[in-house]
Design a protein around this motif. Structure first.
Motif, PDB file in Angstrom:
ATOM      1  N   GLY A 383       0.850  -1.186   0.000  1.00  0.00           N
ATOM      2  CA  GLY A 383       0.000   0.000   0.000  1.00  0.00           C
ATOM      3  C   GLY A 383       0.881   1.229   0.000  1.00  0.00           C
ATOM      4  N   SER A 384       0.286   2.390   0.238  1.00  0.00           N
ATOM      5  CA  SER A 384       1.064   3.625   0.233  1.00  0.00           C
ATOM      6  C   SER A 384       2.174   3.581   1.282  1.00  0.00           C
ATOM      7  N   HIS A 385       1.866   3.006   2.440  1.00  0.00           N
ATOM      8  CA  HIS A 385       2.864   2.957   3.513  1.00  0.00           C
ATOM      9  C   HIS A 385       4.119   2.195   3.077  1.00  0.00           C
ATOM     10  N   LYS A 386       3.937   1.161   2.253  1.00  0.00           N
ATOM     11  CA  LYS A 386       5.091   0.355   1.815  1.00  0.00           C
ATOM     12  C   LYS A 386       6.097   1.202   1.041  1.00  0.00           C
ATOM     13  N   LEU A 407       4.903 -10.386  -6.254  1.00  0.00           N
ATOM     14  CA  LEU A 407       3.440 -10.446  -6.371  1.00  0.00           C
ATOM     15  C   LEU A 407       2.824  -9.208  -5.733  1.00  0.00           C
ATOM     16  N   SER A 408       3.498  -8.647  -4.710  1.00  0.00           N
ATOM     17  CA  SER A 408       2.968  -7.484  -3.986  1.00  0.00           C
ATOM     18  C   SER A 408       1.544  -7.739  -3.509  1.00  0.00           C
ATOM     19  N   ALA A 409       1.387  -8.768  -2.718  1.00  0.00           N
ATOM     20  CA  ALA A 409       0.060  -9.142  -2.214  1.00  0.00           C
ATOM     21  C   ALA A 409      -0.169  -8.552  -0.835  1.00  0.00           C
ATOM     22  N   GLY A 434      -0.714  -1.454   6.739  1.00  0.00           N
ATOM     23  CA  GLY A 434      -1.869  -0.583   6.572  1.00  0.00           C
ATOM     24  C   GLY A 434      -3.082  -1.126   7.318  1.00  0.00           C
ATOM     25  N   ASP A 435      -4.087  -0.266   7.483  1.00  0.00           N
ATOM     26  CA  ASP A 435      -5.299  -0.754   8.144  1.00  0.00           C
ATOM     27  C   ASP A 435      -6.041  -1.758   7.259  1.00  0.00           C
ATOM     28  N   GLY A 436      -5.885  -1.627   5.936  1.00  0.00           N
ATOM     29  CA  GLY A 436      -6.483  -2.621   5.042  1.00  0.00           C
ATOM     30  C   GLY A 436      -5.799  -3.973   5.195  1.00  0.00           C
ATOM     31  N   GLY A 437      -4.482  -3.971   5.223  1.00  0.00           N
ATOM     32  CA  GLY A 437      -3.724  -5.216   5.373  1.00  0.00           C
ATOM     33  C   GLY A 437      -3.976  -5.874   6.722  1.00  0.00           C
ATOM     34  N   LEU A 438      -4.127  -5.059   7.749  1.00  0.00           N
ATOM     35  CA  LEU A 438      -4.437  -5.638   9.070  1.00  0.00           C
ATOM     36  C   LEU A 438      -5.807  -6.311   9.021  1.00  0.00           C
ATOM     37  N   GLY A 463      -8.011   4.922   7.532  1.00  0.00           N
ATOM     38  CA  GLY A 463      -9.403   4.661   7.167  1.00  0.00           C
ATOM     39  C   GLY A 463      -9.583   4.413   5.679  1.00  0.00           C
ATOM     40  N   SER A 464      -8.511   3.969   5.047  1.00  0.00           N
ATOM     41  CA  SER A 464      -8.545   3.951   3.582  1.00  0.00           C
ATOM     42  C   SER A 464      -7.644   2.865   2.996  1.00  0.00           C
ATOM     43  N   LEU A 465      -8.068   2.376   1.867  1.00  0.00           N
ATOM     44  CA  LEU A 465      -7.148   1.597   1.021  1.00  0.00           C
ATOM     45  C   LEU A 465      -6.454   2.652   0.171  1.00  0.00           C
TER      46      LEU A 465
HETATM   47  C1  LIG Z   1      -4.344  -9.137  -2.055  1.00  0.00           C
HETATM   48  C2  LIG Z   1      -4.350  -7.792  -2.700  1.00  0.00           C
HETATM   49  N1  LIG Z   1      -5.521  -7.200  -2.996  1.00  0.00           N
HETATM   50  C3  LIG Z   1      -5.536  -5.980  -3.554  1.00  0.00           C
HETATM   51  C4  LIG Z   1      -4.369  -5.319  -3.831  1.00  0.00           C
HETATM   52  C5  LIG Z   1      -4.400  -3.924  -4.482  1.00  0.00           C
HETATM   53  N2  LIG Z   1      -3.955  -2.933  -3.505  1.00  0.00           N
HETATM   54  C6  LIG Z   1      -2.682  -2.473  -3.471  1.00  0.00           C
HETATM   55  S1  LIG Z   1      -2.427  -1.407  -2.260  1.00  0.00           S
HETATM   56  C7  LIG Z   1      -4.004  -1.481  -1.715  1.00  0.00           C
HETATM   57  C8  LIG Z   1      -4.483  -0.663  -0.534  1.00  0.00           C
HETATM   58  C9  LIG Z   1      -3.871  -1.096   0.749  1.00  0.00           C
HETATM   59  O1  LIG Z   1      -4.547  -0.456   1.816  1.00  0.00           O
HETATM   60  P1  LIG Z   1      -3.873  -0.408   3.259  1.00  0.00           P
HETATM   61  O2  LIG Z   1      -3.479  -1.763   3.683  1.00  0.00           O
HETATM   62  O3  LIG Z   1      -4.783   0.307   4.180  1.00  0.00           O
HETATM   63  O4  LIG Z   1      -2.546   0.427   2.995  1.00  0.00           O
HETATM   64  P2  LIG Z   1      -2.436   1.965   2.575  1.00  0.00           P
HETATM   65  O5  LIG Z   1      -2.421   2.045   1.081  1.00  0.00           O
HETATM   66  O6  LIG Z   1      -3.650   2.665   3.129  1.00  0.00           O
HETATM   67  O7  LIG Z   1      -1.154   2.412   3.174  1.00  0.00           O
HETATM   68  C10 LIG Z   1      -4.745  -2.345  -2.519  1.00  0.00           C
HETATM   69  C11 LIG Z   1      -6.189  -2.618  -2.331  1.00  0.00           C
HETATM   70  C12 LIG Z   1      -3.159  -5.999  -3.537  1.00  0.00           C
HETATM   71  N3  LIG Z   1      -1.961  -5.497  -3.809  1.00  0.00           N
HETATM   72  N4  LIG Z   1      -3.187  -7.211  -2.940  1.00  0.00           N
END
Ligand SMILES: Cc1ncc(C[n+]2csc(CCOP(=O)(O)OP(=O)(O)O)c2C)c(N)n1
Ligand SMILES: [Mg+2]
Length: 538
Positions: A383-386, A407-409, A434-438, A463-465
């Motif tokens: 995500g952006s944090h990475k 793969l950047s999963a 990220g909060d999405g990854g958690l 609060g965001s992907l």
């Molecule tokens: C398994 C998987 N699904 C979808 C994506 C596409 N994707 C890349 S970054 C991201 C958002 C990640 O959100 P978050 O974990 O909150 O990190 P943030 O970008 O907010 O730092 C998504 C959906 C991905 N890389 N891997």
């Protein structure tokens, strides 16, 4: 008379012989024999909370140690759930043996319930997808280990029928295959018969060394540093190769395709020869647009052809770099001041968009780095944090930053921290996710607590992907399916028997992290960041 070992016993023996220390598992009845014999053989059988995270743990354990990872699942719904982590191991070039049970042989030809064709399912995401039979158990395991570890490494998937696991193995002589380079050898390929990597380097006025994961696998740290110091040239590394040279050293010039990538590409484009040392184009996010010639130095020939290279030096990357340094008679090519100037510009770009009085993403990265011991292992998610962790985290050792950049999963960071701590109980481990990854992997916190793993999980709560929401902004779309609801992570941590803290400033984060190097149970930190820095940078 000694009784014949079962196929499961031979498989466990082979895994132990191949150096597997942990088996990340989600069981189903076909695989209980394999788990039991693995346990008896001294392998730590770890119950992940789902197969997808088991596979990421296997991958991260291999990334952290340089050994071979292992995950196991049941048939059908178990095997299909493994796919993402198995694909990650293959694209991240990490050796993993994934094993799934299958219905008994007598029903395989016609039965339908839970039956999926594993070989067809795993073929595109592995180096080899095969079946284990009782009359070929040892040779199949030897081949699986050798293929997984052979350059370029990746995943192998094995399927074993429920009745085959318990059947006596008629092929039971287990021999571990060699997986390390034994000799310093190099093959040179050239469009011209007289091609010479040494002459190509000598002719360059502004060479630049681009080090990737092949250099990590070849333990090329000293060789890279020596060649860079001899020629006097900048070293750029990739995300998964972070730490291959200490990032506080003189010739280090940043990380490719993370935050501030234009600054890195400008430097790369200003050179007149790229020494691609174990650089794997799987980490590139855009096509290669560099005009300067590339000297390909790798464990395999330039089989991707993402960039053209008229000369290829193929073999142990460390040996090839030593050989180039020994033969170098040219002048120094860059000054340390030029590279330091570039690093200063890179650092300024990294802080762009910093908002005073807020908890910025770079504050989180910097604070965690300040507090964590030098020997700490850091993991991150996707995500952006990475992108900020990738550029901003100062890595000082190879294999000390675990990320998926092939793969950047998403969903990798937390399981990776668990695997890293199991492999290195004495090293501090921090996950920056990220909060999405958690949200994808939060239930693994209970495993971390059950194992008494002192890991810190720092969650960038926006609060965001964010990475995807920003792309929606760029096209003036509203945020659709990219906002995630606020969750009380301190309460979640408590429910999972972890410690928890909520922070909204760098000072609060710093004090929450006070014991980070000596934790005895997991600590979840809800870091409430202001994401506007992402908006200005990406
Ligand atoms: C398994 C998987 N699904 C979808 C994506 C596409 N994707 C890349 S970054 C991201 C958002 C990640 O959100 P978050 O974990 O909150 O990190 P943030 O970008 O907010 O730092 C998504 C959906 C991905 N890389 N891997
Ligand atoms: Mg987020």
């Amino acid at each position: 008379m000694t009784s014949q070992p079962s196929t499961a016993e031979v498989m466990a023996e082979a895994l132990a012989g191949g150096g597997v220390l942990s088996m990340f598992a989600y069981p189903g009845d076909p695989i209980i024999d394999l788990m039991e014999f693995s346990r008896r053989r001294g392998i730590d059988v770890v119950l992940a909370r789902r197969e997808a995270t088991a596979a990421f743990m296997a991958e991260a354990s291999a990334m952290a140690t340089g050994g071979i990872g292992c995950c196991v699942s049941t048939l059908g719904p178990g095997s299909t759930a493994l796919v993402n982590g198995v694909a990650a191991a293959t694209l991240d070039r990490v050796p993993v043996i994934a094993i799934s049970g299958q219905i008994e042989t007598s029903r395989q030809a016609f039965f339908t319930h839970q039956v999926v064709n594993h070989e067809a399912l795993f073929a595109p995401v592995t180096k080899w997808a095969a079946r284990v039979e009782a009359n070929a158990a040892a040779i199949t395991m030897r081949k699986a280990l050798r293929i997984a570890a052979a350059e370029r490494p990746g995943a192998v998937h094995l399927t074993c029928a429920a009745d085959t696991f318990t059947a006596p193995a008629t092929d039971s002589h287990v021999v571990a295959p060699p997986v390390r380079y034994a000799a310093e050898s190099v093959q040179v390929f050239g469009v011209e018969a007289t091609a010479s990597p040494g002459r190509m380097l000598a002719a360059a006025g502004r060479p630049l060394l681009l080090a990737g994961i092949g250099a990590v696998r070849c333990e090329a740290t000293a060789a890279i540093q020596r060649l860079a110091a001899t020629v006097q040239m900048p070293i750029v590394v990739t995300g998964m190769a972070k730490g291959v040279v200490p990032e506080d050293s003189e010739w280090f010039a940043g990380v490719l395709d993370m935050a501030c990538n234009e600054s890195i590409w400008d430097l790369v484009r200003s050179s007149d020869l790229i020494l691609a040392a174990g650089f794997d184009p799987v980490e590139l996010i855009k096509p290669w647009h560099v005009k300067a010639p590339v000297l390909h130095i790798g464990t395999t020939p330039n089989i991707d052809q993402i960039y053209a290279s008229e000369v290829e030096a193929v073999g142990n990357v460390a040996s090839i770099l030593k050989w180039l340094a020994d033969g170098y008679r040219g002048q120094p090519r860059w000054t340390a001041a030029e590279v330091a100037g570039h690093r200063a510009r890179l650092r300024a770009a990294y802080y762009a968009g910093h908002v005073r009085g807020q908890l910025n993403p770079t504050d989180v990265v910097d604070t965690v780095r300040e507090v964590a011991a030098a020997a700490a292992i850091a993991t991150c998610d996707v995500g952006s944090h990475k992108l900020l962790v990738g550029q901003g985290w100062t890595a000082t050792q190879p294999r000390s930053v675990l990320m998926t950049n092939g793969l950047s999963a998403m969903g990798f960071g937390l399981p990776a921290a668990i695997a890293a701590k199991l492999a290195y109980p004495d090293r501090p481990v921090v996950a920056m996710i990220g909060d999405g990854g958690l949200a994808m992997t939060a239930t693994e916190l209970r495993l971390a607590a059950a194992r008494g793993l002192g890991i810190a999980i720092v969650v960038f709560v926006d609060g965001s992907l964010n990475r995807i929401e920003l792309k929606q902004h760029a096209r003036s779309y509203p945020a659709t399916a990219t906002r995630i609801e606020d969750t009380d992570l301190v309460m979640l941590a408590g429910a999972m028997q972890c410690d928890g803290a909520r922070v909204a400033s760098a000072a609060e984060l710093s004090s929450a992290l006070k014991g980070v190097n000596t934790l005895t149970r997991p600590l979840v930190i809800e870091a409430r960041i202001d994401p506007s820095q992402y908006e200005s940078q990406f």
